[in-house]
Design a protein around this motif. Structure first.
Motif, PDB file in Angstrom:
ATOM      1  N   UNK A 116     -13.394   1.205  -5.222  1.00 56.15           N
ATOM      2  CA  UNK A 116     -12.234   1.836  -5.868  1.00 56.15           C
ATOM      3  C   UNK A 116     -11.141   2.177  -4.861  1.00 56.15           C
ATOM      4  N   UNK A 117     -11.500   2.802  -3.734  1.00 57.12           N
ATOM      5  CA  UNK A 117     -10.495   3.238  -2.758  1.00 57.12           C
ATOM      6  C   UNK A 117     -10.217   2.207  -1.677  1.00 57.12           C
ATOM      7  N   UNK A 118     -11.040   1.167  -1.595  1.00 55.85           N
ATOM      8  CA  UNK A 118     -10.895   0.128  -0.576  1.00 55.85           C
ATOM      9  C   UNK A 118     -11.017   0.699   0.844  1.00 55.85           C
ATOM     10  N   UNK A 119     -11.957   1.615   1.007  1.00 55.40           N
ATOM     11  CA  UNK A 119     -12.205   2.234   2.295  1.00 55.40           C
ATOM     12  C   UNK A 119     -13.706   2.284   2.542  1.00 55.40           C
ATOM     13  N   UNK A 120     -14.087   1.988   3.763  1.00 56.23           N
ATOM     14  CA  UNK A 120     -15.501   1.846   4.065  1.00 56.23           C
ATOM     15  C   UNK A 120     -16.086   3.022   4.815  1.00 56.23           C
ATOM     16  N   UNK A 131     -12.846   5.834   8.331  1.00 51.81           N
ATOM     17  CA  UNK A 131     -13.213   4.849   7.330  1.00 51.81           C
ATOM     18  C   UNK A 131     -12.571   3.507   7.637  1.00 51.81           C
ATOM     19  N   UNK A 132     -13.388   2.461   7.648  1.00 46.91           N
ATOM     20  CA  UNK A 132     -12.887   1.128   7.929  1.00 46.91           C
ATOM     21  C   UNK A 132     -12.003   0.611   6.808  1.00 46.91           C
ATOM     22  N   UNK A 133     -10.857   0.078   7.178  1.00 45.35           N
ATOM     23  CA  UNK A 133     -10.046  -0.692   6.254  1.00 45.35           C
ATOM     24  C   UNK A 133     -10.188  -2.153   6.641  1.00 45.35           C
ATOM     25  N   UNK A 134      -9.381  -3.025   6.051  1.00 43.82           N
ATOM     26  CA  UNK A 134      -9.513  -4.448   6.366  1.00 43.82           C
ATOM     27  C   UNK A 134      -8.151  -5.117   6.395  1.00 43.82           C
ATOM     28  N   UNK A 135      -8.062  -6.147   7.206  1.00 37.62           N
ATOM     29  CA  UNK A 135      -6.835  -6.928   7.297  1.00 37.62           C
ATOM     30  C   UNK A 135      -6.781  -7.922   6.139  1.00 37.62           C
ATOM     31  N   UNK A 167     -11.833   5.124 -16.895  1.00 38.62           N
ATOM     32  CA  UNK A 167     -10.415   4.911 -16.590  1.00 38.62           C
ATOM     33  C   UNK A 167     -10.026   5.361 -15.193  1.00 38.62           C
ATOM     34  N   UNK A 168     -10.600   6.466 -14.710  1.00 32.04           N
ATOM     35  CA  UNK A 168     -10.210   6.979 -13.392  1.00 32.04           C
ATOM     36  C   UNK A 168     -10.836   6.192 -12.249  1.00 32.04           C
ATOM     37  N   UNK A 169     -11.645   5.179 -12.586  1.00 28.45           N
ATOM     38  CA  UNK A 169     -12.326   4.417 -11.538  1.00 28.45           C
ATOM     39  C   UNK A 169     -12.026   2.923 -11.619  1.00 28.45           C
ATOM     40  N   UNK A 170     -11.025   2.551 -12.380  1.00 27.21           N
ATOM     41  CA  UNK A 170     -10.746   1.129 -12.558  1.00 27.21           C
ATOM     42  C   UNK A 170     -10.326   0.483 -11.246  1.00 27.21           C
ATOM     43  N   UNK A 171     -10.884  -0.680 -10.987  1.00 28.53           N
ATOM     44  CA  UNK A 171     -10.596  -1.418  -9.758  1.00 28.53           C
ATOM     45  C   UNK A 171     -10.678  -2.910 -10.042  1.00 28.53           C
TER      46      UNK A 171
END
Length: 259
Positions: free
Chosen positions: A81-85, A112-116, A173-177
């Motif tokens: 959902x947040x795109x964070x690791x 938290x890891x993000x990605x390119x 709804x609050x977790x749609x990804x």
């Protein structure tokens, strides 16, 4: 990898909607170090007494269920959902068992890891490997060594929460990804065994899938989590193979269909 922090809204959401906590562990609580059989043996002894469990193998199954839930929900929610690791390896993540019986997840380094661009799949494998190979798989091996519980029961406990998270919680709804279906399928079907510290994907074959007359696909566990053997536990889990209502595979949980 790109290091970044959860923003305050995201962090507070996970704290209030999962087992993640920003508080220090209480002095009278137990921190579960799954790589240490000595620590884990003490936790099992303590929990056996608290639960009045008739056997340590039953205690191990309950510990696995609660530990898995505390770890899986915030880590996979943040990823999809947040795109964070979140680094959930055993060196950075610890699960606390409070005196009151609550389980909570403590993260040592809150980065938290993000990605390119174009590297999300590599990033996802890194997160999943830390979660499964570098944490849950270690717990399973130690629990199996100490109590002789089959690892298949422990992995099915993990699988049950993964299915619940992606089929139920992440459909709200609050977790749609846009990555919900993709990540779900990858974890339960396509991820290689190396992600789990195994030669095979232990989630892939956890359940028995049945197509009913109305074409609904339902699932039922192949093993039992043993909860019903605890004093005062009056019912079976909804997808339990021993649940009388599932005798003819008519009351199992409807499940996601992968094409």
């Amino acid at each position: 990898m790109v290091l970044q922090m959860l923003n305050d809204v995201e962090l507070q959401f996970l704290i209030h909607n999962s087992a993640l906590t920003s508080e220090s562990a209480a002095e009278d609580s137990l921190l579960i170090h799954q790589e240490s059989c000595g620590n884990l043996s003490m936790v099992i002894d303590e929990l056996t007494e608290r639960l009045q469990s008739p056997q340590k193998v039953i205690t191990a199954a309950q510990l696995s269920k609660n530990y898995s839930f505390a770890l899986i929900v915030p880590v996979l929610y943040a990823m999809t959902v947040f795109q964070k690791g979140i680094d959930a390896s055993s060196s950075n993540a610890h699960v606390e068992l409070s005196k009151e019986g609550a389980y909570s997840l403590h993260i040592k380094e809150m980065s938290f890891d993000g990605f390119a661009p174009g590297e999300r799949n590599i990033w996802r494998d890194n997160i999943l490997q830390k979660l499964f190979k570098d944490n849950l798989s270690l717990l399973h091996k130690s629990l199996s060594t100490l109590t002789k519980i089959p690892e298949s029961i422990l992995w099915e406990n993990v699988a049950s929460y993964i299915y619940w998270l992606y089929e139920s919680r992440l459909q709200q709804e609050d977790a749609m990804s846009p990555f919900t279906s993709e990540d779900f399928r990858y974890i339960v079907m396509d991820a290689p065994g190396s992600v789990f510290g195994k030669e095979y994907n232990p989630i892939k074959n956890c359940f028995k899938f049945i197509e009913k007359e109305d074409k609904t696909i339902v699932r039922i566990r192949k093993t039992c989590c043993l909860t019903y053997k605890l004093p005062g536990s009056p019912v079976f889990c909804g997808d339990c193979r021993l649940n009388p209502v599932n005798k003819y595979d008519t009351a199992c949980k409807p499940t996601h269909i992968f094409g």
